[in-house]
Design an enzyme around this catalytic site. Structure first.
Site, PDB file in Angstrom:
ATOM      1  N   GLU A  49      33.367  42.254  44.528  1.00 13.72           N
ATOM      2  CA  GLU A  49      32.858  40.977  44.012  1.00 13.72           C
ATOM      3  C   GLU A  49      32.145  39.898  44.829  1.00 13.72           C
ATOM      4  OE1 GLU A  49      36.369  39.238  41.883  1.00 13.72           O
ATOM      5  OE2 GLU A  49      35.195  37.697  40.822  1.00 13.72           O
ATOM      6  N   ASN A 196      34.937  40.088  31.844  1.00 13.03           N
ATOM      7  CA  ASN A 196      35.835  40.350  32.329  1.00 13.03           C
ATOM      8  C   ASN A 196      37.127  39.541  32.211  1.00 13.03           C
ATOM      9  OD1 ASN A 196      37.317  41.208  35.292  1.00 13.03           O
ATOM     10  ND2 ASN A 196      37.203  38.869  35.273  1.00 13.03           N
ATOM     11  N   GLU A 197      38.308  39.845  32.009  1.00  7.89           N
ATOM     12  CA  GLU A 197      39.494  39.006  31.849  1.00  7.89           C
ATOM     13  C   GLU A 197      39.030  37.899  30.790  1.00  7.89           C
ATOM     14  OE1 GLU A 197      41.680  37.920  35.584  1.00  7.89           O
ATOM     15  OE2 GLU A 197      42.044  40.086  35.822  1.00  7.89           O
ATOM     16  N   TYR A 263      47.982  44.001  39.029  1.00  4.00           N
ATOM     17  CA  TYR A 263      48.220  43.965  40.507  1.00  4.00           C
ATOM     18  C   TYR A 263      49.516  43.841  41.029  1.00  4.00           C
ATOM     19  CZ  TYR A 263      43.246  42.489  40.984  1.00  4.00           C
ATOM     20  OH  TYR A 263      41.995  42.235  41.059  1.00  4.00           O
ATOM     21  N   GLU A 320      40.764  46.999  37.671  1.00  8.06           N
ATOM     22  CA  GLU A 320      41.317  46.244  38.754  1.00  8.06           C
ATOM     23  C   GLU A 320      42.935  46.426  39.039  1.00  8.06           C
ATOM     24  OE1 GLU A 320      40.797  41.936  38.911  1.00  8.06           O
ATOM     25  OE2 GLU A 320      38.688  42.228  37.922  1.00  8.06           O
ATOM     26  N   GLN A 369      39.866  44.980  46.531  1.00  8.31           N
ATOM     27  CA  GLN A 369      38.513  45.246  46.425  1.00  8.31           C
ATOM     28  C   GLN A 369      38.027  46.019  47.444  1.00  8.31           C
ATOM     29  OE1 GLN A 369      36.323  41.556  45.648  1.00  8.31           O
ATOM     30  NE2 GLN A 369      37.645  41.156  43.855  1.00  8.31           N
TER      31      GLN A 369
HETATM   32  O1  AHR Z   1      40.106  40.786  42.219  1.00  6.29           O
HETATM   33  C1  AHR Z   1      40.324  39.395  42.182  1.00  6.29           C
HETATM   34  C2  AHR Z   1      40.429  38.410  40.888  1.00  6.29           C
HETATM   35  O2  AHR Z   1      41.613  38.935  40.186  1.00  6.29           O
HETATM   36  C3  AHR Z   1      39.348  38.967  39.948  1.00  6.29           C
HETATM   37  O3  AHR Z   1      38.027  38.235  40.092  1.00  6.29           O
HETATM   38  C4  AHR Z   1      39.653  38.813  38.422  1.00  6.29           C
HETATM   39  O4  AHR Z   1      39.268  39.570  37.597  1.00  6.29           O
HETATM   40  C5  AHR Z   1      41.247  38.955  38.641  1.00  6.29           C
HETATM   41  O5  AHR Z   1      42.077  38.027  38.187  1.00  6.29           O
END
Ligand code: AHR
Length: 515
Positions: A49, A196-197, A263, A320, A369
């Protein structure tokens, strides 16, 4: 199969002081006679990103940089990525994607307009890394590009034109604009994310509103060649099962994939996530326990998807995932800089095993990432580069890419901490196109080695070789001063005797065997 506990270990007070091996702890049956689905290589995908030093400094330094580079891409990173066999790369975001206007990133670099990166550190982005720079990088390294379209602040026309610019071979306006900027033939772009999101930074939409938007964008995003685009809809945040239900009900027919973001935070608290290094065993344990939740998330989202798509035509795309810690002290806010330790390698390996077990539905995953951000495979500082334990886990597991998954039945002892426990051992196996069988194993217990007695069905190996990733401490990591503190080493703890395989799996280790 989900690992099942065999033994309950002694009380925590004893467990934390012992670091000796325990005998005959786990039993495993490798059913090479029961092949499962192919492990899609795209499960080993990455995400880059416009955030902090992921793109700028991490990948792109520009052709005039004193840092050795090829056409602006740093040479050390190019070489590291080549070795890794990165199959697919998601770009330009993330949250950034929904404020990115692609036309700002084409044409002569000096004349490209700047933009304000509102999500990540409030920096001014000069747009020097744009469509050509991304797609040329992918082409150079044989990586499938996976482009995320701007649904949040862009327009349908902008998205439609971008796809034409990238993929049309015709004598059409956008294809001709591409030619005017020096690229005759279209690039090979198959994978597209439509936003995205969209439930959060991508527009704060309801699932119903997004589903309609997805269908609208999808209508205008055309196939310009016989390669049909692979369209990924924005999916749920973690356990938002209603999002999956609505999207599958309203738009399953229009999509090839539904994204899932998840995450791993040591504490589960976004305000105080936990440190990347120098953490207590409580956070080693909670990080591994939390990351294992991926199994439940995939199982439950899959159950919903199965109702609408029993033939599993729509993939669950985990685009992600990874660890998210408190930022490195002193680093810039919004740059998401964190160190990467042996714990991260274990997290990666546990997730790979989960993805393998769900290979019939999960056909792509992208770690967040690739360079310098969150659970990065590569860290750079000026002209220096290091490979992280996560890089080594990806590199060791690349043997599973496109291989046929094989059933593994496992009985594991527990790794207990306080009054909680997780399985100490995690495993998965595959057979590659050349017939080689690979068995990967993880020991989550930081104190105890585990002996794994493996029965083999459907494979009669003549030899076993392997590599191990481990270290003396839970937070062992590589630094620019000591870049090789954590790296794979040959593994000699596997013995074959009378068709039985015995593996002495050291504490806190990742092992990949070849049979
Ligand atoms: O990876 C960092 C961020 O986490 C991304 O930009 C977003 O899609 C997510 O919330």
């Amino acid at each position: 199969m989900t690992p099942r506990p065999l033994l309950v270990f002694a009380a925590l007070a004893v467990a934390t002081v012992l670091s000796v091996a325990r005998a005959a702890d786990a039993t495993l049956t490798l059913r090479a006679d029961q092949p499962g689905p192919i492990i899609n290589r795209n499960i080993y995908g990455h995400f880059a990103e416009h955030l902090g030093h992921c793109i700028y400094e991490g990948i792109w330094v520009g052709p005039d940089s004193p840092i050795p580079n090829t056409k602006g891409y740093r040479n050390d990173v190019l070489a590291a990525l080549k070795t890794l066999h990165v199959p697919i790369l998601r770009w330009p975001g993330g949250c950034f994607a929904d404020e990115y206007h692609w036309k700002d990133g084409i044409g002569p670099r000096e004349s490209r307009p700047s933009m304000f990166n509102s999500h990540w550190g409030g920096v001014v982005e000069n747009n020097h890394f744009g469509t050509h720079e991304f797609l040329d990088l992918c082409e150079m390294l044989g990586i499938e590009p996976y482009v995320c379209l701007n649904v949040g602040s862009g327009t349908v026309q902008e998205a439609m034109e971008w796809v034409e610019y990238m993929t049309s071979p015709a004598n059409s306006p956008m294809a001709n604009l591409r030619r005017a900027h020096g690229r005759q033939e279209p690039w090979k772009v198959k994978y597209l994310a439509i936003g995205n999101e969209s439930w959060g930074c991508g527009g704060s939409m309801t699932p119903e509103f997004y589903a309609d938007n997805f269908r609208r964008y999808n209508t205008f995003v055309k196939n310009y060649t016989s390669t049909r685009l692979y369209r990924v809809a924005c999916g749920p945040d973690g356990s938002n099962y209603n999002w999956t239900e609505v999207l599958m009900q309203k738009a399953a027919k229009n999509m090839n994939g539904l994204a899932l973001h998840n995450y791993t935070l040591p504490t589960g608290d976004w305000k105080k996530k936990g440190a990347a290094t120098d953490f207590p065993e409580a956070e080693w344990f909670s990080t591994l326990r939390n990351t294992l939740r991926m199994e439940e998330l995939i199982t439950k989202h899959t159950a919903i998807m199965d109702k609408y798509d029993p033939e599993k035509k729509v993939a669950l795309v985990v685009d992600e995932w990874g660890t998210w810690y408190d930022k490195t002290p002193g680093s810039k806010d919004g740059f998401l800089v964190q160190q990467n330790t042996l714990r991260d390698a274990i997290v990666a390996a546990l997730n790979f095993h989960i993805f393998h077990r769900h290979a019939d539905r999960v056909t792509m995953a992208n770690i967040a990432q690739m360079v310098n951000v969150l659970q990065a495979a590569i860290l750079t500082e000026g002209d220096k580069m290091i490979l992280t334990p996560t890089y080594h886990a990806f590199e060791m597991f690349k043997v599973h890419q496109d291989a046929t998954s094989l059933r593994v039945d496992l009985l594991s002892p527990d790794y207990s901490f306080g009054d909680e426990k997780i399985a100490a051992v995690s495993a998965s196996a595959s057979r590659d196109a050349a017939g080689k069988v690979h068995l990967s194993l993880v020991n989550t217990d930081p104190h105890h080695a585990v002996t794994v007695a493996c029965a083999l069905a459907g494979v009669e190996p003549k030899s076993v070789t392997g590599r191990i990733l481990t270290a003396a401490t839970m937070d062992a990591h590589n630094t620019f001063a000591a870049p090789d503190a954590v790296k794979p080493a040959p593994f000699t703890g596997a013995q074959l005797e009378n068709g039985e395989l015995t593996v002495a799996l050291p504490a806190k280790s990742v092992v990949v065997l070849e049979l």
